[in-house]
Structure formats: C-alpha cells, structure tokens
Design a protein around this motif. Structure first.
Motif, short mmCIF file in Angstrom:
data_model
loop_
_atom_site.label_atom_id
_atom_site.label_comp_id
_atom_site.label_asym_id
_atom_site.label_seq_id
_atom_site.Cartn_x
_atom_site.Cartn_y
_atom_site.Cartn_z
N LEU A 95 42.28 32.14 25.19
CA LEU A 95 42.03 32.31 26.46
C LEU A 95 42.31 33.63 27.23
O LEU A 95 41.47 34.09 27.92
N THR A 96 43.45 34.12 26.92
CA THR A 96 43.94 35.55 27.56
C THR A 96 43.28 36.52 26.94
O THR A 96 42.81 37.37 27.98
N SER B 191 35.75 27.56 43.17
CA SER B 191 37.17 27.89 42.64
C SER B 191 37.49 27.37 41.24
O SER B 191 37.59 26.16 40.85
N ARG B 192 37.46 28.41 40.40
CA ARG B 192 37.77 28.01 38.90
C ARG B 192 38.90 28.95 38.39
O ARG B 192 39.55 29.86 39.20
N TYR B 193 39.26 28.79 37.08
CA TYR B 193 40.18 29.62 36.92
C TYR B 193 40.14 31.07 36.87
O TYR B 193 40.74 31.68 37.55
N TYR B 194 39.06 31.60 36.39
CA TYR B 194 39.03 33.05 36.60
C TYR B 194 38.91 33.47 38.13
O TYR B 194 39.44 34.38 38.59
N GLN B 195 38.18 32.64 39.21
CA GLN B 195 38.07 33.11 40.55
C GLN B 195 39.49 32.99 40.94
O GLN B 195 39.85 33.71 41.61
N ALA B 196 40.42 32.07 40.41
CA ALA B 196 41.64 31.78 41.08
C ALA B 196 42.51 33.01 40.84
O ALA B 196 43.36 33.48 41.51
N LEU B 197 42.20 33.74 39.61
CA LEU B 197 43.04 34.74 39.04
C LEU B 197 42.39 36.02 40.02
O LEU B 197 43.40 37.01 40.29
N THR C 128 31.04 34.97 34.60
CA THR C 128 31.35 33.91 33.52
C THR C 128 31.89 32.75 34.07
O THR C 128 32.68 32.65 35.00
N THR C 129 31.31 31.63 33.82
CA THR C 129 31.76 30.50 34.38
C THR C 129 32.78 29.79 33.25
O THR C 129 32.92 30.16 32.33
N ILE C 130 33.31 28.87 33.87
CA ILE C 130 34.45 28.17 33.11
C ILE C 130 33.84 27.64 31.77
O ILE C 130 34.34 27.40 30.75
N GLN C 131 32.68 27.05 32.12
CA GLN C 131 32.05 26.03 31.10
C GLN C 131 31.66 26.95 29.90
O GLN C 131 32.04 26.91 28.61
N VAL C 132 31.20 28.30 29.98
CA VAL C 132 30.77 29.11 29.09
C VAL C 132 32.06 29.86 28.46
O VAL C 132 32.15 29.99 27.20
N CYS C 133 33.22 30.14 29.26
CA CYS C 133 34.53 30.37 28.86
C CYS C 133 35.01 29.42 27.77
O CYS C 133 35.37 29.98 26.62
N PRO D 188 26.68 23.80 25.77
CA PRO D 188 27.02 22.60 25.55
C PRO D 188 28.03 21.89 26.64
O PRO D 188 28.51 22.51 27.42
N GLN D 189 28.37 20.48 26.28
CA GLN D 189 29.24 20.04 26.78
C GLN D 189 30.42 20.86 27.10
O GLN D 189 30.80 21.47 26.35
N LEU D 190 31.27 20.61 28.36
CA LEU D 190 32.13 21.71 28.64
C LEU D 190 33.40 21.52 27.59
O LEU D 190 34.01 20.55 27.22
#
Length: 729
Positions: free
Chosen positions: A254-255, A29-35, A265-270, A556-558
């Motif tokens: 972001l948008t 459950s991440r931002y993109y998944q939530a949307l 796409t993961t949140i880390q990459v995003c 890299p680091q988030l």
C-alpha cells in the motif's frame, strides 16, 4: 492518565461532539484523498506491536509504522509533531484509546485529515453477554487476568465507533491484521497476524461503557475509509522477511503504491493493483478490502485536484545530509519490494525541484533495508539539498548474477543435507525456512506428512511427495512428485521449473510503471462476439495525462484480482503516447507456471521464392500508434488454458530493437509460421538474460562506474515495463 480521568475527558469530548453539526464522509473522500487534502492540519496515530508477552513475536509491525510515517510526512505533508506512534509496550489498550481521543478526537476540526494505522495481532472473541463472536484487535496487554478470562482486546466495532466520533470528514484507517487463526498447518515462510481467541471472554466494565457511550453519540453514517489487509474471514494477513527488513505485505504494498500514485487513482484500482503485488510476493490467498462500503460509493470515485501543490509522485526522499553535504541519506519506500532487493550500487535518482532543467543526480553507494546512502553525481555542484526533498528514479543498476532462493521447510536433518547439496547450482541456493528471505518453499505436501522416513544406502526416501510452494504455502502447479521419491531426485526433477521461476524473477525486476519516462498505455482485453472488453489497464505514470488517466478500464470487484475464465480469448491493446518509436516484447507465466512468450513471426523479405522463410521481426510501435497483440487471425487466437491459478504477463518496451532477445527466441527452434504466435519458452532464462542485455544496450549509460560484466544498467528514458496479474478461473 487514570481510567476515571480518561472517561471524564472522553465524556466531555462527546458532549462537544453532540453540539457540533458534523459533515460526514462524501463520495470523494477516500484514503488517497484523505492523505492528500490541502487542509489546516493532518493528524495521525500509528500503532505497531511486534513484542507480545503471551503470543509469538511478530517481526514486521514496527517497520509498518515507519513505512506509514515516512509516507505521511514526505509524500502527504504531515508534520512529524502531529504523528503519534505507539509501539510494543506502549501500545496497551488504554494507551491506544487515550491517544485516539486526546490526539485525534480532541484536536481534529471539521476540515482536518485524520489517519489511524494498526499492525499487530487480531483475534475472534465471544463475550459472555453475546451469542456471536466478534473481530478484535489485540493490544500488547492482551490478557488482563487468566483466572477470570478478562481480556484487554479492542473490538473492531468499538474502533469503528471511535472513527465515527471524529468531527472531520477526511478520515482514513489501515488495519494490517486478520482475525481467524489458521485451522491447519501449511508450509509457509510468511508470518501470520492472527492468533487463537480465548474462547468465551469478559471485557472490562469501563470498556463496555465506552462502547455504549460511543453508540449513543457517534454518527449513524459510515464516515471513514477503512482499508483492511484481508477481504474474507478465512484469509490471513501475512508479513514477510525482505532484504534487510520485515514488513506486512499489505502495508508495504500500500505505501509503495501511494508513493507513486496519481491524483486520479481510485481506491478500487489501488486495492486491485495492490492485490496483484501481494500475489506476486507469495501470499496468493490474501486480498485487501475496503470495509463497509456496500454500495461501492467510496471505491469508484476519482481523486482529482486534491494533491498538495508541492506533492508529486516519487520513489523516495532525502532524510538526512552528512559529511558536509557529501553523503545523502535516502528513504526508498517507493520502490517495489522485488526491485529494492537488488537495487545496485551506482543506481541514480534525480531530485524533484521546480526547475525544469534539473540535472542533479544522486548516486547510490550503499543500501540497508529501505534506507540508502548516496552522493551527488557532480561533486562541484552548488545544489543545496534539504531533508524532505523527493527523489525520482533515473538509472537502475541490477546485478547480473541473481539466483533463486529456496527455503527448506520442515525437513529432517538428512533430508536438509541432501536438499542443500541438490539445490547448490549456479542459479539456485537454499536456506532454512523462516531464517532468511526466500523466493519459494520446498517441502512435503501437508496432507501427506509423515515423519517415519526410511533410509536406504544413506539416501533419504520419503513415503510422501515433495513439492514446490509459494511463500504462503500454495503448491506450485505440476511440482508435486511421487510418493517415495528421494530428496535429490525431487530437486533434480524441479530443475527446469526453477529456471523458469528465476526467469520470471528477473523480468519482474524490469517493472517501472511509476518511473519510466516512456509514454505507454496497455490494456488487457477479453475478445467478445462484438467488441473487446477491457479488463486491466496499465500506464506509465510520469507521462500520464489527465485525459488518459480518467479513461480507466473497468476493474474487478473491490480489492480482488481480475478473473479470466478458462477458454476465454484475450489480447493486449498497446498505445505509444511518447514522441519516439518503441519496440515490444511479451513474456508471461501462464497458470501452470510455464514460461510463454509472443513470437513475432512474419514473412521473409527474400526475393527468391525458394528462400522465403518466416522470420522473427521486432514489433515496432510508432508515436501515436495503437496495436493489438498478438495479431488475431482466423487461424489463431490466444485462448486461456487450464489450470485455474495465477497468471502474469510482462509487457516490456525499449527505444532500441530487441536484437539479442529475438536471437535467443530463435535459438530454441520454435515452430515457424507467418503470423504472431504464443509459444512456450524452451530456454526462458537465456531469453530473459538476452532481454536484459538489450535494455542495457538501449540505455547506453556511459558514465556509470559499473562494468558491463557485473551489472545491467537501465535508463528510465529508454525502457518501460508493465505487469499484468490475473486469476484464471
């Protein structure tokens, strides 16, 4: 709603929540998944405040709300009736909390999606009952009473408890704000979303009671994806004036990214990619973050099989149809900000339909901010357009005459006159800082400001150095002058640097990872003793497959940029996954903001030994082929040099040779060799203009009503351009 009624209502909600077994956020459950989750209902509460009665006015927060609203409705399937927006005077603390519990908590079921967004001021507050300061959001009714130091702030801690009180396990929040007010005044053309706190303050008794009840009832597990505009206390959330609108750098990046993001796409990459975009826009010390994810569980998982069936990546959407179908209104929130500013008349977008042979194109006729008006390319077409249809870029039209805009920051009147005159060249113009969009700032170094100016023969001489700054106030390397330098002398001294920065501005306009139809994958690698290590990977999205997109490079680091140490040896690994040969050019700004390029030298094919001279030859990558560039040999490796600053590289691909570009490279008479070399660009502007002409020639779009003399016309089927941004440390 009266406060007592509100508390009674909230108490009943808490009673219901305590009786329900809630399944809290899982790894996926991440931002993109939530949307993108396909669930019965999607609810959102969007808050944006520009007009504060007691604090300086902000300019981009209402646009942020609009950016999120259009994204949620058209990209992720939210119904307009399920989105509540509170702006300016509506966004009191009580209204925010009431809407949160009435619209979100009371209605959200276990499988629903909930999104909360806040754009506005943040601050630090020290309560009389506590020793430490806390982060707080600043609603429009910021101060309750000056006499008693009572404030209407919404504590960040309270907001997190509110998010945890939701019964669903698909929750996302975006906070485009910061909390620490700047300690010193820096040159800047960006707005700052933090304000000084009131020092010791008092919260209303019912607010403290609300927090107490939430602490007792909310889940003990962190259940929401909370994306923040900054990752460190000293960082400032910035907003920028763009062409026709203002917006928060974080929300806009972001948008825009999510319009084109893929399911994998993961949140880390995003967040890492968004950090690079924010850096290029001028806020080099702002990096976004995911709040409360100490084990990186939320950030490192993939987003797979969760998009709605009708949802796909796009650059915009049809928002209206006028004049009996002759005029189509478009929202272009998926285009990168630098591209949108120069998105010219006659640019074309295709409708996203279920028909594979769809050839209906919309031709842009005008643009105002994020909105555009277009017409169907085939007037007699029987295609029925509907509001909500997504559009994807097909042809990009860029004006040939683009200049660099310099904002004059805190100069005296005579200084401004001299600077305006000195910067008035065919490729540079100047504006007053804060009044209009700009690319860079010109002013005096902040640590040496002194308004005691001396005038000699009507020429202003400053006892302190002038320099060139990013929009966020960071000094561009090697642009500070000597003490006592005249304004005109400083402007003339910066001439070559300004041409370099204009060249970089132009090649950034080719960025099209989200819209290109060429299948390209490229990876920045660190050359080690054994095997190269991947640092950043970029890939064109329209041709991306599940297999290739699942095999991402390490990141890299988030939320932070990739870092590369001085002295490191680097290369790019490039794979052509399309069905035709492609040609490659590499242009870059190193950490000293000097333009460099890959010079593809090779041996001449002349038969007579006396005539054998190295020549520049196109780099060609066949379908399915992988190359590393530059070619590393025992006599040459690409070594990262000082200073420690931002560095960026643009890899540009075409279906036709870079004939004009190679001629421009050779015209500067660089040192010849028989192998690839990375050399400084002597004439970066001329090379970049030649490159754009090559892309124009490769596209060969014949039915565009734009002459060769005033625009470059680029077809997404014939070019790809990937950007790499990293920090040299």
């Amino acid at each position: 709603m009266k406060r007592r009624t509100f508390l009674q209502s909230f108490s009943s909600i808490l009673a219901v929540l305590s009786a329900v077994e809630t399944g809290w956020l899982t790894l996926g459950s991440r931002y993109y998944q939530a949307l993108a989750q396909s669930v019965p209902r999607k609810l959102a509460l969007l808050v944006g405040i520009n007009q504060y009665p007691q604090s300086p006015v902000l300019t981009g927060c209402l646009t942020d709300v609009e950016l999120q609203r259009e994204l949620l409705i058209h990209r992720f399937g939210f119904r307009a009736s399920d989105i509540v927006s509170l702006t300016d005077a509506q966004a009191t603390r009580e209204s925010i909390e009431t809407a949160f519990f009435e619209h979100l908590v009371k209605q959200a079921k276990p499988d629903d999606v909930v999104v909360f967004h806040y754009s506005g001021y943040g601050s630090r507050i020290k309560l009389e009952t506590q020793e430490t300061e806390q982060n707080a959001l600043v609603p429009v009714d910021e101060i309750n009473t000056q006499e008693t130091k009572t404030v209407n702030y919404l504590l960040e801690e309270t907001l997190l408890l509110m998010l945890r009180s939701l019964s669903t396990n698909h929750i996302a929040a975006v906070l485009d704000t910061s909390y620490y007010a700047p300690s010193n005044s820096l040159p800047t053309n960006l707005g700052i979303r933090s304000c000084p706190g009131p020092g010791q303050a008092i919260l209303l008794a019912e607010e403290l009671e609300l927090q107490k009840q939430l602490q007792e009832k909310a889940s003990s597990e962190q259940s929401a994806v909370v994306l923040c505009a900054t990752s460190l206390p000293e960082q400032l959330a910035r907003e920028q004036q763009f062409s026709g609108f203002s917006a928060g750098l974080f929300t806009h990046a972001l948008t825009q990214y999510l319009w084109e993001a893929t399911p994998t796409t993961t949140i880390q990459v995003c967040l890492s990619d968004i950090a690079g975009s924010i850096q290029q826009l001028g806020s080099t010390k702002q990096q976004p973050a995911l709040l409360l994810d100490p084990k990186n569980q939320l950030s490192r998982t993939s987003i797979t099989n969760i998009l709605l069936a009708s949802s796909t990546y796009a650059e915009g959407v049809v928002t209206g149809v006028e004049d009996d179908g002759k005029t189509i209104l478009l929202w272009l929130g998926g285009l990168p900000a630098p591209v949108l500013e120069y998105y010219g008349v006659n640019s074309r977008l295709t409708l996203v339909t279920k028909e594979e042979s769809n050839n209906v194109e919309l031709v842009v006729k005008s643009r105002a901010g994020l909105s555009a008006k277009a017409q169907i390319s085939i007037p007699e077409s029987t295609t029925s357009l509907q509001v909500g249809q997504l559009v994807q870029e097909a042809v990009r039209v860029i004006p040939r005459k683009i200049s660099l805009t310099i904002a004059l920051n805190e100069l005296e009147r005579i200084e401004r006159v001299d600077a305006t005159s000195a910067f008035a060249t065919p490729y540079v113009s100047s504006v007053i800082a804060g009044e209009q969009p700009a690319d860079y700032l010109f002013g005096r170094l902040p640590q040496a400001k002194n308004k005691d100016l001396a005038a000699t023969n009507s020429t202003v001489v400053s006892p302190t150095p002038y320099g060139l700054f990013s929009l966020g106030g960071e000094l561009i390397p090697n642009t500070a002058g000597d003490a006592g330098e005249a304004v005109k002398t400083a402007a003339q001294r910066l001439g070559a640097k300004l041409q370099t920065l204009l060249a970089a501005k132009l090649w950034r306009l080719t960025e099209n990872a989200g819209s290109s139809r060429l299948g390209i994958k490229a990876t920045l690698e660190l050359i080690g003793a054994l095997t190269p290590r991947a640092l950043i990977q970029r890939e064109t999205l329209r041709t991306q497959s599940t297999e290739t997109s699942n095999n991402k490079a390490s990141v890299p680091q988030l939320g932070s940029l990739t870092t590369v140490s001085v002295g490191s040896k680097i290369q790019y690994r490039v794979e052509n996954i399309s069905d035709r040969p492609v040609y490659l050019m590499l242009l870059a700004l190193n950490s000293s903001r000097t333009a460099i390029a890959l010079f593809p030298w090779c041996k001449s094919t002349e038969s007579e030994p006396s005539k054998v001279q190295p020549v520049l030859k196109d780099i060609v990558i066949s379908p399915g082929e992988t190359l590393t560039i530059p070619q590393t040999t025992s006599g040459f490796e690409w070594v990262v040099q000082e200073p420690t600053s931002l560095s960026e590289t643009q890899l540009i691909f075409s279906t036709a040779p870079f004939t004009q570009s190679l001629l421009a490279l050779e015209a500067a008479k660089p040192p010849k060799t028989e192998q690839h070399r990375i050399h400084p660009l002597i004439a970066p502007l001329e090379v970049t203009q030649a490159l754009l002409q090559d892309l124009h020639n490769a596209s060969a779009v014949s039915d565009i009503n734009s002459t060769v003399t005033d625009s470059y016309v680029l077809d997404v089927n014939h070019w790809a351009s990937l950007s790499f941004v990293y920090q040299v440390v």
